[in-house]
Scaffold this motif. Structure first.
Motif, PDB file in Angstrom:
ATOM      1  N   MET A   1      47.423  58.086  22.916  1.00 12.48           N
ATOM      2  CA  MET A   1      47.851  59.377  22.375  1.00 12.48           C
ATOM      3  C   MET A   1      47.482  59.474  20.899  1.00 12.48           C
ATOM      4  O   MET A   1      48.173  60.143  20.133  1.00 12.48           O
ATOM      5  CB  MET A   1      49.363  59.523  22.485  1.00 12.48           C
ATOM      6  N   HIS A   2      46.424  58.780  20.457  1.00 11.79           N
ATOM      7  CA  HIS A   2      46.186  58.790  19.021  1.00 11.79           C
ATOM      8  C   HIS A   2      44.821  58.232  18.702  1.00 11.79           C
ATOM      9  O   HIS A   2      43.998  58.080  19.571  1.00 11.79           O
ATOM     10  CB  HIS A   2      47.255  57.986  18.304  1.00 11.79           C
ATOM     11  N   GLN A   3      44.613  57.944  17.444  1.00 17.48           N
ATOM     12  CA  GLN A   3      43.387  57.309  16.961  1.00 17.48           C
ATOM     13  C   GLN A   3      42.227  58.276  17.083  1.00 17.48           C
ATOM     14  O   GLN A   3      41.606  58.407  18.132  1.00 17.48           O
ATOM     15  CB  GLN A   3      43.093  56.043  17.773  1.00 17.48           C
ATOM     16  N   THR A   4      41.958  58.977  15.992  1.00 14.01           N
ATOM     17  CA  THR A   4      40.961  60.042  16.081  1.00 14.01           C
ATOM     18  C   THR A   4      39.575  59.587  15.672  1.00 14.01           C
ATOM     19  O   THR A   4      38.607  60.184  16.095  1.00 14.01           O
ATOM     20  CB  THR A   4      41.350  61.198  15.152  1.00 14.01           C
ATOM     21  N   TYR A   5      39.478  58.564  14.815  1.00 18.11           N
ATOM     22  CA  TYR A   5      38.180  58.186  14.228  1.00 18.11           C
ATOM     23  C   TYR A   5      37.624  59.280  13.346  1.00 18.11           C
ATOM     24  O   TYR A   5      36.509  59.214  12.908  1.00 18.11           O
ATOM     25  CB  TYR A   5      37.147  57.769  15.289  1.00 18.11           C
ATOM     26  N   LEU A   9      40.927  63.543   9.212  1.00 16.16           N
ATOM     27  CA  LEU A   9      42.133  63.885   9.955  1.00 16.16           C
ATOM     28  C   LEU A   9      43.141  62.747   9.883  1.00 16.16           C
ATOM     29  O   LEU A   9      44.329  62.957   9.668  1.00 16.16           O
ATOM     30  CB  LEU A   9      41.758  64.178  11.416  1.00 16.16           C
ATOM     31  N   GLY A  10      42.672  61.548  10.004  1.00 14.85           N
ATOM     32  CA  GLY A  10      43.565  60.390   9.922  1.00 14.85           C
ATOM     33  C   GLY A  10      44.316  60.378   8.609  1.00 14.85           C
ATOM     34  O   GLY A  10      45.533  60.199   8.562  1.00 14.85           O
ATOM     35  N   LEU A  13      46.998  63.034   8.515  1.00 21.58           N
ATOM     36  CA  LEU A  13      48.185  62.668   9.279  1.00 21.58           C
ATOM     37  C   LEU A  13      49.048  61.709   8.473  1.00 21.58           C
ATOM     38  O   LEU A  13      50.264  61.833   8.430  1.00 21.58           O
ATOM     39  CB  LEU A  13      47.782  61.997  10.592  1.00 21.58           C
TER      40      LEU A  13
ATOM     41  N   MET B   1      46.713  55.938  11.318  1.00 25.54           N
ATOM     42  CA  MET B   1      45.398  56.506  11.628  1.00 25.54           C
ATOM     43  C   MET B   1      45.433  57.220  12.972  1.00 25.54           C
ATOM     44  O   MET B   1      44.418  57.296  13.650  1.00 25.54           O
ATOM     45  CB  MET B   1      44.350  55.396  11.709  1.00 25.54           C
ATOM     46  N   HIS B   2      46.591  57.711  13.417  1.00 27.38           N
ATOM     47  CA  HIS B   2      46.625  58.259  14.762  1.00 27.38           C
ATOM     48  C   HIS B   2      47.941  58.983  15.006  1.00 27.38           C
ATOM     49  O   HIS B   2      48.685  59.259  14.080  1.00 27.38           O
ATOM     50  CB  HIS B   2      46.437  57.142  15.782  1.00 27.38           C
ATOM     51  N   GLN B   3      48.194  59.300  16.267  1.00 25.87           N
ATOM     52  CA  GLN B   3      49.448  59.893  16.699  1.00 25.87           C
ATOM     53  C   GLN B   3      49.608  61.284  16.119  1.00 25.87           C
ATOM     54  O   GLN B   3      50.078  61.472  15.003  1.00 25.87           O
ATOM     55  CB  GLN B   3      50.627  59.025  16.251  1.00 25.87           C
ATOM     56  N   GLY B  10      46.026  65.246  21.814  1.00 25.93           N
ATOM     57  CA  GLY B  10      46.173  63.896  22.362  1.00 25.93           C
ATOM     58  C   GLY B  10      45.479  63.773  23.702  1.00 25.93           C
ATOM     59  O   GLY B  10      44.738  62.834  23.958  1.00 25.93           O
ATOM     60  N   LEU B  13      41.706  63.674  23.302  1.00 26.18           N
ATOM     61  CA  LEU B  13      41.219  62.379  22.849  1.00 26.18           C
ATOM     62  C   LEU B  13      41.159  61.405  24.005  1.00 26.18           C
ATOM     63  O   LEU B  13      40.194  60.661  24.158  1.00 26.18           O
ATOM     64  CB  LEU B  13      42.148  61.811  21.761  1.00 26.18           C
ATOM     65  N   LEU B  14      42.197  61.405  24.822  1.00 25.69           N
ATOM     66  CA  LEU B  14      42.205  60.481  25.953  1.00 25.69           C
ATOM     67  C   LEU B  14      41.132  60.865  26.965  1.00 25.69           C
ATOM     68  O   LEU B  14      40.506  60.016  27.565  1.00 25.69           O
ATOM     69  CB  LEU B  14      43.593  60.447  26.603  1.00 25.69           C
ATOM     70  N   GLU B 134      46.518  52.550  27.132  1.00 20.54           N
ATOM     71  CA  GLU B 134      46.178  53.963  27.313  1.00 20.54           C
ATOM     72  C   GLU B 134      44.691  54.243  27.152  1.00 20.54           C
ATOM     73  O   GLU B 134      44.244  55.353  27.440  1.00 20.54           O
ATOM     74  CB  GLU B 134      46.942  54.809  26.290  1.00 20.54           C
ATOM     75  N   PHE B 135      43.948  53.271  26.652  1.00 23.14           N
ATOM     76  CA  PHE B 135      42.543  53.520  26.344  1.00 23.14           C
ATOM     77  C   PHE B 135      41.660  52.644  27.223  1.00 23.14           C
ATOM     78  O   PHE B 135      41.381  51.492  26.902  1.00 23.14           O
ATOM     79  CB  PHE B 135      42.273  53.249  24.857  1.00 23.14           C
TER      80      PHE B 135
END
Lengths: 228, 228
Positions: A1-5, A9-10, A13, B1-3, B10, B13-14, B134-135
């Motif tokens: 549900m996260h980690q955009t790269y 944006l990171g 957040l 860096m996420h969430q 979300g 991204l997934l 999740e990834f």
């Protein structure tokens, strides 16, 4: 549900989280509450440490707990036995508490109690040696736990947590005799990441080191409210 | 860096990660490589398990490793001693491998070797009991490790990992005599999350359970290439 790269944006957040953390801290300061953010891998002994801490300190301080878990109130129920308010936050799929979740917890504390009566807020984060270190929640100090069973190399492999910690507890010292683990090596690896962190080897089982830990907690907590 | 707490983002991204995972898996299938994604908390013994696995299976299978760590090549260097290609991926601030990172690793495998000669790719994920589950990275099966030192309640508190796992190793069984831990309770809690996962108690130290684990690996790996 996260980690955009997406680095931009990171950063945004994290900035938004940081602003929320500072807002939380302003509330805590106004209430005279010291807040500790307690973090570690799953199973390093956060809840056991809090049990021992509550047993020792509730006579001297008014303490509340915010208990973060993905699901269940298992840990919250363990800590409620010590007669303190325990606000459970289920993070769902999220791997860490953030300042917005803790803000919700503070509002519950404010709604159900007189927050100015409390001295110390212990926030038990989700078990995760990576992400919680990046998301400040409004704490005055970060406490990290590393179990001796996790191995000597963890401070090198998961650097952010060890760089951010103000106090590092090396837990489950009672198991050290059964492991091929060198405490001095762990400490040296922590020092590579952080020259000033307070390092305390402890065992919640035998009590080793707990007085040193409790003294550290006392040193950062000013009793401002009415003892229970 | 996420969430993000933006459910739509979300999910996207997934979804993007999932598409990349399927692309990776198509490459692996074309090469005849079985890929296992190996996940756990920090210090549950992933690298020790891989050491024992490589020592036992390199005679029968051509094996490569992708080694994910936030920083350092400490684990990669441990595994290189077994004479297999070890592709190290440093995730930086990221708390898990994703399909894009593993795609980069597969390209390195393709560039430096003939990937069709390999039978088995072992992916050691970042130590984290939450996010890696999740990834998907293109694996054919997910292997989760839970150390007996982590406590009985972890399957209930970190459900996604246990729901997703195809094989669960309960590690460090050699330490069980020194802990107040009930193996049957751990297994019952895992079963609440996942009725079909293969559960294997092991100790990389004593060798307990390793033959069961190795048989499971053999059962999911088809030798298609030329043994080393």
């Amino acid at each position: 549900m996260h980690q955009t790269y997406d680095a931009a944006l990171g950063i945004n957040l994290l900035h938004a989280n940081q602003a929320g953390a500072e807002h939380n801290r302003a509330h805590l300061d106004a209430w005279g509450i010291t807040c500790l953010n307690i973090m570690s891998s799953p199973g390093a002994g956060k809840t056991a440490l809090l049990e021992r801490t509550l047993a020792a300190l509730t006579a001297d301080f008014r303490i509340a707990v915010i208990e973060g878990d993905m699901t269940t109130e298992l840990d919250a129920d363990r800590l409620r036995q010590y007669g303190v308010p325990v606000i459970a936050i289920n993070t769902g799929r999220s791997c860490h508490l953030d300042s917005r979740m803790v803000s919700g917890g503070l509002h519950r504390l404010e709604h159900e109690y007189n927050p100015a009566e409390f001295d110390l807020l212990l926030v038990e984060n989700v078990g995760n040696l990576v992400c919680p270190a990046e998301f400040e929640v409004g704490e005055h100090a970060k406490v990290a736990l590393l179990s001796v069973t996790e191995g000597e190399d963890k401070p090198l492999k998961y650097p952010i947590m060890f760089q951010e910690a103000d106090c590092l507890l090396i837990t489950k010292m009672d198991l050290a005799p059964y492991l091929d683990v060198d405490l001095e090596r762990i400490i040296a690896n922590v020092r590579q990441m952080n020259t000033t962190v307070k390092i305390i080897p402890v065992s919640a089982k035998t009590g080793e080191g707990l007085e040193v830990w409790l003294d550290w907690v006392r040193s950062v907590t000013k009793p401002t409210g009415v003892p229970a």
